[in-house]
Design a protein around this motif. Sequence first.
Motif, PDB file in Angstrom:
ATOM      1  N   ARG A  91       0.821  -1.203   0.000  1.00  0.00           N
ATOM      2  CA  ARG A  91       0.000   0.000   0.000  1.00  0.00           C
ATOM      3  C   ARG A  91       0.863   1.265   0.000  1.00  0.00           C
ATOM      4  O   ARG A  91       0.468   2.299  -0.551  1.00  0.00           O
ATOM      5  N   ALA A  92       2.040   1.184   0.591  1.00  0.00           N
ATOM      6  CA  ALA A  92       2.895   2.368   0.748  1.00  0.00           C
ATOM      7  C   ALA A  92       3.245   3.008  -0.592  1.00  0.00           C
ATOM      8  O   ALA A  92       3.274   4.241  -0.697  1.00  0.00           O
ATOM      9  N   ASP A  93       3.504   2.197  -1.617  1.00  0.00           N
ATOM     10  CA  ASP A  93       3.888   2.769  -2.910  1.00  0.00           C
ATOM     11  C   ASP A  93       3.152   2.136  -4.095  1.00  0.00           C
ATOM     12  O   ASP A  93       3.414   2.487  -5.244  1.00  0.00           O
ATOM     13  N   GLY A  94       2.228   1.196  -3.814  1.00  0.00           N
ATOM     14  CA  GLY A  94       1.469   0.575  -4.884  1.00  0.00           C
ATOM     15  C   GLY A  94       2.252  -0.418  -5.716  1.00  0.00           C
ATOM     16  O   GLY A  94       1.765  -0.893  -6.747  1.00  0.00           O
ATOM     17  N   ARG A  95       3.446  -0.767  -5.265  1.00  0.00           N
ATOM     18  CA  ARG A  95       4.294  -1.689  -6.014  1.00  0.00           C
ATOM     19  C   ARG A  95       4.448  -3.010  -5.259  1.00  0.00           C
ATOM     20  O   ARG A  95       3.978  -3.165  -4.145  1.00  0.00           O
ATOM     21  N   TRP A  96       5.151  -3.960  -5.869  1.00  0.00           N
ATOM     22  CA  TRP A  96       5.166  -5.339  -5.410  1.00  0.00           C
ATOM     23  C   TRP A  96       6.486  -5.727  -4.759  1.00  0.00           C
ATOM     24  O   TRP A  96       7.542  -5.212  -5.118  1.00  0.00           O
ATOM     25  N   ALA A 127       9.642 -22.359   6.773  1.00  0.00           N
ATOM     26  CA  ALA A 127      10.949 -21.857   6.364  1.00  0.00           C
ATOM     27  C   ALA A 127      11.893 -23.027   6.136  1.00  0.00           C
ATOM     28  O   ALA A 127      12.086 -23.861   7.020  1.00  0.00           O
ATOM     29  N   VAL A 128      12.484 -23.079   4.954  1.00  0.00           N
ATOM     30  CA  VAL A 128      13.354 -24.200   4.579  1.00  0.00           C
ATOM     31  C   VAL A 128      14.821 -23.885   4.869  1.00  0.00           C
ATOM     32  O   VAL A 128      15.504 -24.631   5.558  1.00  0.00           O
ATOM     33  N   ARG A 129      15.291 -22.760   4.364  1.00  0.00           N
ATOM     34  CA  ARG A 129      16.679 -22.378   4.602  1.00  0.00           C
ATOM     35  C   ARG A 129      16.901 -20.924   4.228  1.00  0.00           C
ATOM     36  O   ARG A 129      16.118 -20.327   3.482  1.00  0.00           O
ATOM     37  N   LEU A 130      17.983 -20.373   4.757  1.00  0.00           N
ATOM     38  CA  LEU A 130      18.393 -19.012   4.421  1.00  0.00           C
ATOM     39  C   LEU A 130      19.047 -19.006   3.044  1.00  0.00           C
ATOM     40  O   LEU A 130      19.939 -19.811   2.777  1.00  0.00           O
ATOM     41  N   LEU A 131      18.578 -18.105   2.181  1.00  0.00           N
ATOM     42  CA  LEU A 131      19.157 -17.997   0.840  1.00  0.00           C
ATOM     43  C   LEU A 131      20.167 -16.862   0.732  1.00  0.00           C
ATOM     44  O   LEU A 131      21.191 -17.003   0.064  1.00  0.00           O
ATOM     45  N   ALA A 132      19.866 -15.742   1.381  1.00  0.00           N
ATOM     46  CA  ALA A 132      20.731 -14.572   1.181  1.00  0.00           C
ATOM     47  C   ALA A 132      20.614 -13.579   2.330  1.00  0.00           C
ATOM     48  O   ALA A 132      19.561 -13.458   2.957  1.00  0.00           O
ATOM     49  N   VAL A 133      21.723 -12.876   2.562  1.00  0.00           N
ATOM     50  CA  VAL A 133      21.755 -11.715   3.454  1.00  0.00           C
ATOM     51  C   VAL A 133      22.248 -10.550   2.604  1.00  0.00           C
ATOM     52  O   VAL A 133      23.411 -10.498   2.219  1.00  0.00           O
ATOM     53  N   PHE A 134      21.336  -9.639   2.285  1.00  0.00           N
ATOM     54  CA  PHE A 134      21.672  -8.484   1.458  1.00  0.00           C
ATOM     55  C   PHE A 134      21.933  -7.268   2.342  1.00  0.00           C
ATOM     56  O   PHE A 134      21.128  -6.942   3.215  1.00  0.00           O
ATOM     57  N   ASP A 135      23.049  -6.599   2.115  1.00  0.00           N
ATOM     58  CA  ASP A 135      23.298  -5.275   2.681  1.00  0.00           C
ATOM     59  C   ASP A 135      22.789  -4.270   1.647  1.00  0.00           C
ATOM     60  O   ASP A 135      23.299  -4.234   0.520  1.00  0.00           O
ATOM     61  N   LYS A 136      21.783  -3.469   1.995  1.00  0.00           N
ATOM     62  CA  LYS A 136      21.196  -2.555   1.007  1.00  0.00           C
ATOM     63  C   LYS A 136      22.240  -1.645   0.371  1.00  0.00           C
ATOM     64  O   LYS A 136      22.106  -1.253  -0.793  1.00  0.00           O
ATOM     65  N   ARG A 137      23.276  -1.321   1.123  1.00  0.00           N
ATOM     66  CA  ARG A 137      24.322  -0.437   0.600  1.00  0.00           C
ATOM     67  C   ARG A 137      25.005  -1.021  -0.626  1.00  0.00           C
ATOM     68  O   ARG A 137      25.473  -0.292  -1.504  1.00  0.00           O
ATOM     69  N   CYS A 138      25.046  -2.336  -0.717  1.00  0.00           N
ATOM     70  CA  CYS A 138      25.771  -3.019  -1.787  1.00  0.00           C
ATOM     71  C   CYS A 138      24.913  -3.259  -3.032  1.00  0.00           C
ATOM     72  O   CYS A 138      25.373  -3.880  -3.986  1.00  0.00           O
ATOM     73  N   ASN A 140      21.514  -1.743  -5.722  1.00  0.00           N
ATOM     74  CA  ASN A 140      21.045  -0.499  -6.333  1.00  0.00           C
ATOM     75  C   ASN A 140      19.634  -0.116  -5.880  1.00  0.00           C
ATOM     76  O   ASN A 140      18.755   0.153  -6.695  1.00  0.00           O
ATOM     77  N   HIS A 141      19.424  -0.092  -4.565  1.00  0.00           N
ATOM     78  CA  HIS A 141      18.148   0.356  -4.018  1.00  0.00           C
ATOM     79  C   HIS A 141      18.083   1.884  -4.022  1.00  0.00           C
ATOM     80  O   HIS A 141      19.123   2.549  -3.996  1.00  0.00           O
ATOM     81  N   PRO A 142      16.878   2.455  -4.027  1.00  0.00           N
ATOM     82  CA  PRO A 142      16.754   3.912  -3.874  1.00  0.00           C
ATOM     83  C   PRO A 142      17.293   4.360  -2.512  1.00  0.00           C
ATOM     84  O   PRO A 142      17.444   3.554  -1.595  1.00  0.00           O
ATOM     85  N   ALA A 143      17.548   5.636  -2.409  1.00  0.00           N
ATOM     86  CA  ALA A 143      18.055   6.204  -1.158  1.00  0.00           C
ATOM     87  C   ALA A 143      17.071   5.956  -0.026  1.00  0.00           C
ATOM     88  O   ALA A 143      15.856   6.031  -0.198  1.00  0.00           O
ATOM     89  N   ASP A 186      12.651  -0.240  -3.108  1.00  0.00           N
ATOM     90  CA  ASP A 186      13.219  -0.049  -1.780  1.00  0.00           C
ATOM     91  C   ASP A 186      13.268  -1.379  -1.028  1.00  0.00           C
ATOM     92  O   ASP A 186      14.111  -1.579  -0.160  1.00  0.00           O
ATOM     93  N   ARG A 187      12.368  -2.307  -1.400  1.00  0.00           N
ATOM     94  CA  ARG A 187      12.254  -3.580  -0.697  1.00  0.00           C
ATOM     95  C   ARG A 187      12.962  -4.732  -1.419  1.00  0.00           C
ATOM     96  O   ARG A 187      13.583  -5.571  -0.782  1.00  0.00           O
ATOM     97  N   ILE A 188      12.847  -4.793  -2.742  1.00  0.00           N
ATOM     98  CA  ILE A 188      13.457  -5.891  -3.492  1.00  0.00           C
ATOM     99  C   ILE A 188      13.724  -5.442  -4.925  1.00  0.00           C
ATOM    100  O   ILE A 188      12.955  -4.638  -5.490  1.00  0.00           O
ATOM    101  N   LEU A 189      14.796  -5.944  -5.506  1.00  0.00           N
ATOM    102  CA  LEU A 189      15.177  -5.624  -6.873  1.00  0.00           C
ATOM    103  C   LEU A 189      14.953  -6.842  -7.769  1.00  0.00           C
ATOM    104  O   LEU A 189      15.062  -7.982  -7.309  1.00  0.00           O
ATOM    105  N   PRO A 190      14.678  -6.636  -9.064  1.00  0.00           N
ATOM    106  CA  PRO A 190      14.482  -7.784  -9.955  1.00  0.00           C
ATOM    107  C   PRO A 190      15.699  -8.700 -10.022  1.00  0.00           C
ATOM    108  O   PRO A 190      15.561  -9.925 -10.077  1.00  0.00           O
ATOM    109  N   GLU A 191      16.892  -8.116 -10.006  1.00  0.00           N
ATOM    110  CA  GLU A 191      18.098  -8.946 -10.051  1.00  0.00           C
ATOM    111  C   GLU A 191      18.272  -9.754  -8.773  1.00  0.00           C
ATOM    112  O   GLU A 191      18.870 -10.844  -8.785  1.00  0.00           O
ATOM    113  N   GLN A 192      17.759  -9.249  -7.650  1.00  0.00           N
ATOM    114  CA  GLN A 192      17.816 -10.018  -6.406  1.00  0.00           C
ATOM    115  C   GLN A 192      16.868 -11.216  -6.462  1.00  0.00           C
ATOM    116  O   GLN A 192      17.209 -12.306  -6.000  1.00  0.00           O
TER     117      GLN A 192
END
Length: 210
Positions: A91-96, A127-138, A140-143, A186-192
Motif C-alpha cells: 500500500r505504501a507505494d502501490g508496487r510489489w 521456512a526451509v533455509r536461508l538464501l541470502a543476506v543483502f546489505d542494502k548499501r551493496c 542499487n536500491h533507492p536512497a 526499496d524492498r526488493i530488486l528484480p536482479e535479487q
Amino acid sequence: MQNKANELIIMAQRIRALSETALAYSSNEYEIDRSREQIEICDRIVSVVTGLKEEEISACYVPVKEYVTPKVDIRAVVFNRNDEVLLVRERADGRWSLPGGWADVGYTPTEVAVKETKEETGLDVRAVRLLAVFDKRCHNHPASPFYVYKLCFLCEVVSGEDSQLTFDILDKGFFALDALPPLSLDRILPEQIALLDRLRREPSGSIYCD
C-alpha cells in the motif's frame, strides 16, 4: 548520479549512528551538544538528497540508549510448482515485493518470515533455509534513511487459503520471473529475485552474503 546520492546517504547514516552512540554514552555537555548538532547535519544531508523534510527523517529514529546497529528486514521467498514467485502489492507505494517486513522482537528470523507470509497472503509456509543476506548499501536500491540488512528465507507452502488482506497490502499473487509486476525497489530488486531463484536451485545450499 543515483550511486553518488546513495553514497552520501550512507555516509550520513554512518555519522548519525556514531553520533547517536556517542550521545548515549557521553556525560560531557560539550560532547552531547556536538553529537546533537552532528545528528541535525546528517538529517539535513539526507533531506537535501531525498527531498524529505528534516523532521520526517528525524521521526524515523527513536532516541537510543546504547550502540546503534542496522535494521533487519525479513523476506519470504515462496515459489509454486510453476516456478512463479509469490509477491504482495504494498500500500505504501502501490508496487510489489516479497512478503515480509521489519524483524519483530520476540520472534526468530524464520518465525518472522512465516508470520508475515501468513498475515499478508493467508498462506501457511515453512521456512526451509536461508538464501541470502543483502546489505542494502551493496545493491542499487533507492536512497533510504535507514541502514538495512535483508534476510531472505526460502519457504514452502504447507497450507492456506485466500484471506482478507492486511491494512498495508493491496493485493497478492504468483508471477513468472519474466513477467514481474512493477517492484517496490526499496524492498526488493528484480536482479535479487533472479539471484534468489538461482540460489534455491543449488543443491549445496549456498548462501549469498552482502
